[in-house]
Design a protein around this motif. Structure first.
Motif, PDB file in Angstrom:
ATOM      1  N   LEU A   1     121.213   5.278 -57.409  1.00 14.14           N
ATOM      2  CA  LEU A   1     120.521   6.489 -57.873  1.00 14.14           C
ATOM      3  C   LEU A   1     119.706   7.106 -56.748  1.00 14.14           C
ATOM      4  O   LEU A   1     119.760   8.323 -56.506  1.00 14.14           O
ATOM      5  N   ALA A   2     118.941   6.264 -56.059  1.00 12.84           N
ATOM      6  CA  ALA A   2     118.085   6.748 -54.968  1.00 12.84           C
ATOM      7  C   ALA A   2     118.923   7.360 -53.850  1.00 12.84           C
ATOM      8  O   ALA A   2     118.569   8.409 -53.302  1.00 12.84           O
ATOM      9  N   ARG A   3     120.060   6.722 -53.518  1.00 17.02           N
ATOM     10  CA  ARG A   3     120.914   7.247 -52.442  1.00 17.02           C
ATOM     11  C   ARG A   3     121.577   8.565 -52.832  1.00 17.02           C
ATOM     12  O   ARG A   3     121.986   9.338 -51.959  1.00 17.02           O
ATOM     13  N   ASN A   4     121.670   8.819 -54.143  1.00 13.67           N
ATOM     14  CA  ASN A   4     122.302  10.061 -54.606  1.00 13.67           C
ATOM     15  C   ASN A   4     121.282  11.122 -55.021  1.00 13.67           C
ATOM     16  O   ASN A   4     121.575  11.992 -55.841  1.00 13.67           O
ATOM     17  N   GLY A   5     120.093  11.005 -54.463  1.00 14.43           N
ATOM     18  CA  GLY A   5     119.124  12.101 -54.584  1.00 14.43           C
ATOM     19  C   GLY A   5     118.241  12.106 -55.803  1.00 14.43           C
ATOM     20  O   GLY A   5     117.510  13.071 -56.034  1.00 14.43           O
ATOM     21  N   VAL A   6     118.288  11.052 -56.630  1.00 13.65           N
ATOM     22  CA  VAL A   6     117.387  10.984 -57.788  1.00 13.65           C
ATOM     23  C   VAL A   6     115.998  10.595 -57.281  1.00 13.65           C
ATOM     24  O   VAL A   6     115.856   9.677 -56.473  1.00 13.65           O
ATOM     25  N   SER A   7     114.980  11.297 -57.738  1.00 15.47           N
ATOM     26  CA  SER A   7     113.626  11.110 -57.208  1.00 15.47           C
ATOM     27  C   SER A   7     113.090   9.702 -57.472  1.00 15.47           C
ATOM     28  O   SER A   7     113.500   9.039 -58.426  1.00 15.47           O
ATOM     29  N   GLU A   8     112.166   9.264 -56.613  1.00 13.69           N
ATOM     30  CA  GLU A   8     111.563   7.936 -56.756  1.00 13.69           C
ATOM     31  C   GLU A   8     110.886   7.773 -58.113  1.00 13.69           C
ATOM     32  O   GLU A   8     110.965   6.721 -58.751  1.00 13.69           O
ATOM     33  N   LYS A   9     110.226   8.835 -58.547  1.00 15.28           N
ATOM     34  CA  LYS A   9     109.493   8.742 -59.820  1.00 15.28           C
ATOM     35  C   LYS A   9     110.446   8.519 -60.999  1.00 15.28           C
ATOM     36  O   LYS A   9     110.154   7.753 -61.920  1.00 15.28           O
ATOM     37  N   LYS A  10     111.611   9.205 -60.951  1.00 14.15           N
ATOM     38  CA  LYS A  10     112.597   9.015 -62.028  1.00 14.15           C
ATOM     39  C   LYS A  10     113.252   7.634 -61.945  1.00 14.15           C
ATOM     40  O   LYS A  10     113.488   6.989 -62.969  1.00 14.15           O
ATOM     41  N   VAL A  11     113.544   7.194 -60.716  1.00 18.27           N
ATOM     42  CA  VAL A  11     114.143   5.871 -60.548  1.00 18.27           C
ATOM     43  C   VAL A  11     113.215   4.792 -61.095  1.00 18.27           C
ATOM     44  O   VAL A  11     113.658   3.802 -61.692  1.00 18.27           O
ATOM     45  N   ALA A  12     111.896   4.988 -60.930  1.00 12.14           N
ATOM     46  CA  ALA A  12     110.915   3.998 -61.405  1.00 12.14           C
ATOM     47  C   ALA A  12     110.940   3.820 -62.914  1.00 12.14           C
ATOM     48  O   ALA A  12     110.497   2.799 -63.442  1.00 12.14           O
ATOM     49  N   LEU A  13     111.491   4.815 -63.627  1.00 15.24           N
ATOM     50  CA  LEU A  13     111.526   4.731 -65.090  1.00 15.24           C
ATOM     51  C   LEU A  13     112.377   3.553 -65.576  1.00 15.24           C
ATOM     52  O   LEU A  13     112.158   3.049 -66.671  1.00 15.24           O
ATOM     53  N   VAL A  14     113.326   3.110 -64.769  1.00 18.00           N
ATOM     54  CA  VAL A  14     114.177   1.991 -65.181  1.00 18.00           C
ATOM     55  C   VAL A  14     113.334   0.728 -65.344  1.00 18.00           C
ATOM     56  O   VAL A  14     113.408   0.033 -66.363  1.00 18.00           O
ATOM     57  N   ALA A  15     112.495   0.430 -64.325  1.00 16.99           N
ATOM     58  CA  ALA A  15     111.627  -0.747 -64.413  1.00 16.99           C
ATOM     59  C   ALA A  15     110.603  -0.587 -65.531  1.00 16.99           C
ATOM     60  O   ALA A  15     110.286  -1.541 -66.248  1.00 16.99           O
ATOM     61  N   GLN A  16     110.117   0.633 -65.691  1.00 12.27           N
ATOM     62  CA  GLN A  16     109.118   0.884 -66.741  1.00 12.27           C
ATOM     63  C   GLN A  16     109.721   0.645 -68.127  1.00 12.27           C
ATOM     64  O   GLN A  16     109.068   0.082 -69.005  1.00 12.27           O
ATOM     65  N   MET A  17     110.966   1.079 -68.322  1.00 10.64           N
ATOM     66  CA  MET A  17     111.606   0.908 -69.627  1.00 10.64           C
ATOM     67  C   MET A  17     111.772  -0.567 -69.972  1.00 10.64           C
ATOM     68  O   MET A  17     111.535  -0.990 -71.108  1.00 10.64           O
ATOM     69  N   ILE A  18     112.186  -1.376 -68.988  1.00  8.90           N
ATOM     70  CA  ILE A  18     112.356  -2.806 -69.246  1.00  8.90           C
ATOM     71  C   ILE A  18     111.012  -3.439 -69.602  1.00  8.90           C
ATOM     72  O   ILE A  18     110.919  -4.270 -70.513  1.00  8.90           O
ATOM     73  N   GLN A  19     109.948  -3.014 -68.923  1.00 13.06           N
ATOM     74  CA  GLN A  19     108.633  -3.563 -69.245  1.00 13.06           C
ATOM     75  C   GLN A  19     108.168  -3.108 -70.626  1.00 13.06           C
ATOM     76  O   GLN A  19     107.553  -3.869 -71.376  1.00 13.06           O
ATOM     77  N   TYR A  20     108.517  -1.877 -70.973  1.00 13.24           N
ATOM     78  CA  TYR A  20     108.078  -1.299 -72.248  1.00 13.24           C
ATOM     79  C   TYR A  20     108.897  -1.812 -73.428  1.00 13.24           C
ATOM     80  O   TYR A  20     108.349  -2.156 -74.484  1.00 13.24           O
ATOM     81  N   ALA A  21     110.234  -1.875 -73.270  1.00 14.62           N
ATOM     82  CA  ALA A  21     111.093  -2.171 -74.425  1.00 14.62           C
ATOM     83  C   ALA A  21     112.250  -3.099 -74.080  1.00 14.62           C
ATOM     84  O   ALA A  21     113.327  -2.996 -74.669  1.00 14.62           O
ATOM     85  N   GLY A  22     112.020  -4.000 -73.149  1.00 13.42           N
ATOM     86  CA  GLY A  22     113.056  -4.977 -72.806  1.00 13.42           C
ATOM     87  C   GLY A  22     113.219  -6.032 -73.891  1.00 13.42           C
ATOM     88  O   GLY A  22     112.539  -6.015 -74.922  1.00 13.42           O
TER      89      GLY A  22
END
Length: 633
Positions: free
Chosen positions: A414-435
């Motif tokens: 995702l990061a290599r294909n131009g998705v912003s750092e803040k959006k990429v961080a949502l993946v880790a946040q989601m696992i912490q929130y609703a894993g």
């Protein structure tokens, strides 16, 4: 149980009790409450001369008019009324509050009423947005209403109070005194259940309703137990409009649509006033296209017949039909415009392809094929960053505990294909929130071979098409509740209990409900089980709002203090605090203290990382100024 009629009855009652021409004063929240159940035309037809905000002190004084005030019993609204009564603009005032008013507020209003203009003070419990007959929302979402403070198991005090008041208002407006059940794994649900139970006991006389053979059930659920439903693209009319354009207080903003006509920049969607919308609410996109063509054909037939006016009788008939004809004309234009914009967005964002992969990730386990398709989607330039993030989120949730989990590689892609750092961080946040560790049940049915087999056969039954394979977890829970088989170990009662099959179920989803779930509740209500269900939540999500705000963003406000001592490595200490390095974006305020110069550069790098992710500065004091060390923590 019909929440729209309940709120309409309150409003109609307060308006009809005050005869003659009158003024209606509202606050920000009651403006939204009224706007979703009554149109301005309907209010004007009831002799309301002016509708304004109670905090607007620039209003003209019209001493011969009466004034109805409908506000929430907040400090701000009470203060606005105090200022209004000190210098009244109207002859008489009728004060209506959308929830219980404190005794101190009543006394304050009485003291300030020196002109003796207040004729009535009432509590009418319309303290929520009635969106559909069986769907309500409290309109409570971050950043104004963060769910958590300190950690995801601790309610924000102000939000808890607002949610408690809102749920109590729903119960009072429906005239229900329920038994309360909650998801056992959710500390937030248990706390809310306890608070509601306490308030019902405190407000004893208000809940003195006629006893029923089977007590109603208030079922408190937590969005974290089903993070999948809000992430999926929707394919039914109401849900699609909210997902792609957003519905706010019954209005849709089309101002960003190319070549939109001025009168179509904002449109109103009302179940009461718009028969076509009411009929097509839950139709999928294909059926909707056929229905809209039918609607246009009906209009053309009527339009053609209205052109041949050859006699006085024809003219009289045309004049009689003209208001309905004009309404039909405006409605056809509105829905053709709206459906056209939905179709344009579906094509532009390649949502058919995205939706097919979403459904595959949501309902079936096929790791190699999923990873291959995901890589291809992420590398495509015609797929939006938001769609890519949602796909990776679904993958991360499904394969979180899998030995072949490739979430980190997909995040890097995702990061290599131009998705912003803040959006990429949502993946880790989601696992912490609703894993997996946060959820009560196995929503993917992939934790053992029996669950997987059951899931395969479940996926074959009653599927309308490839885009609607997923069924929200709420459906299974409600089906068990309807049969009287909802396990008490998973959904305990806060007090009392019953083994009887319920007649009425009021659901409240902490963290927000969805229109997809509302459609399923509507289907259950129409299925002939004899059980009436109403669904509500802190808010009603679409995918974008769910991913980037609500409960996820409330985690950003958690203030963490990390203490790093020279005898521990920084990374190991971060993990010992249960704050993994990849979740540092969750911290809005990071304090690092140490006396070891060898770790200075690392800690400064971490602080800079926080600043990059959150846009907020890290600590300004040098790391050497430690307040405490891990040794004496």
């Amino acid at each position: 149980m019909d929440v729209i009629k309940s709120v309409q009855n309150y409003i109609n009652k307060m308006i009809s009790e005050v005869t003659g021409m009158k003024v209606l004063l509202l606050d920000a929240e009651t403006t939204a409450i009224i706007s979703v159940v009554l149109t301005q035309t309907q209010l004007l037809s009831k002799e309301i001369y002016l509708i304004d905000r109670v905090d607007n002190r620039q209003r003209e004084k019209i001493k011969h008019l009466r004034c109805i005030c409908f506000v929430r019993p907040t400090g701000e609204s009470v203060q606005a009324l105090v200022e209004e009564l000190r210098d009244p603009c109207y002859a008489d005032y009728y004060l209506y509050f959308s929830n219980s008013l404190k005794k101190s507020s009543i006394e304050r209003l009485a003291e300030v009423d020196e002109h003796e203009v207040v004729r009535e003070v009432q509590e009418y419990f319309g303290d929520y947005l009635a969106l559909n007959p069986d769907l309500y929302s409290l309109n409570v979402a971050a950043p104004q209403w963060p769910l958590f403070i300190e950690n995801s198991a601790t309610w924000d005090t102000r939000t808890l109070a607002r949610v408690t008041e809102g749920v109590l208002a729903v119960l009072l407006s429906l005239k229900k005194k329920p038994l309360i059940r909650y998801e056992k794994s959710s500390i937030l649900a248990k706390k809310l259940a306890t608070e509601i139970s306490y308030q019902i006991q405190q407000e004893g006389p208000l809940f003195d309703f006629r006893r029923t053979d089977t007590p109603p059930i208030l079922l408190l659920m937590d969005r974290r137990n089903d993070p999948v439903s809000p992430l999926l693209n929707q394919w039914t009319y109401q849900a699609m409009v909210h997902d792609l354009l957003g519905i706010s207080n019954g209005r849709v903003d089309l101002s960003q649509m190319p070549d939109v006509k001025p009168e179509m920049k904002e449109i109103v969607l009302s179940l009461d006033q718009d028969s076509f919308y009411k009929e097509t609410l839950y139709l999928n996109l294909g059926d909707l296209g056929a229905k809209i063509k039918e609607y246009v054909d009906t209009y053309q037939v009527k339009h053609k017949s209205s052109q041949s006016i050859e006699s006085i009788a024809d003219m009289k008939k045309f004049v009689e039909d003209y208001p309905e004809f004009r309404k039909l004309s405006g409605n056809v234009t509105k829905h053709v415009t709206l459906v056209g914009e939905l179709s344009r967005l579906v094509a532009k964002q390649k949502l058919m392809e995205v939706g097919e992969l979403e459904q595959s990730l949501a309902v079936a386990e096929n790791h190699n094929a999923d990873v291959k398709s995901l890589r291809q989607m992420i590398e495509r330039t015609d797929i939006t960053a938001d769609a890519k993030i949602r796909l990776v989120l679904l993958y991360a949730l499904r394969y979180e505990k899998s030995q072949t989990n490739l979430t980190q590689q997909l995040v890097d892609l995702l990061a290599r294909n131009g998705v912003s750092e803040k959006k990429v961080a949502l993946v880790a946040q989601m696992i912490q929130y609703a894993g997996t560790d946060q959820r009560l049940e196995d929503i993917f049915s992939n934790q053992n071979v029996f669950a997987r087999t059951k899931n395969v056969f479940k996926g074959l039954k009653g599927v309308e098409n490839v885009y609607t394979q997923h069924t929200p977890h709420l459906v299974e829970t409600l089906q068990e509740a309807i049969k009287g088989r909802l396990k008490e170990q998973l959904y305990p009662f806060i007090e009392g209990g019953t083994r009887d099959k319920p007649q009425d179920i009021i659901v409240f989803m902490i963290g927000g409900a969805t229109y997809a779930e509302a459609r399923e509740v509507n289907k259950l209500n129409a299925s002939g089980t004899g059980v009436r269900i109403v669904l509500g939540g802190t808010t009603v999500h679409n995918a974008q709002r769910y991913v980037t705000s609500s409960a996820l963003l409330s985690l950003e406000e958690v203030h963490c203090v990390l203490v790093v001592a020279h005898h521990r490595t920084p990374v190991s200490y971060l993990f010992s605090m249960h704050i993994p390095y990849h979740s540092l974006p969750l911290c809005s305020s990071l304090h690092l203290f140490d006396h070891s110069s060898t770790e200075h550069s690392f800690m400064r790098e971490v602080a800079d990382s926080v600043t990059r992710w959150t846009g907020k500065s890290g600590p300004t004091s040098p790391p050497q100024q430690r307040l405490r060390s891990a040794r004496n923590d």
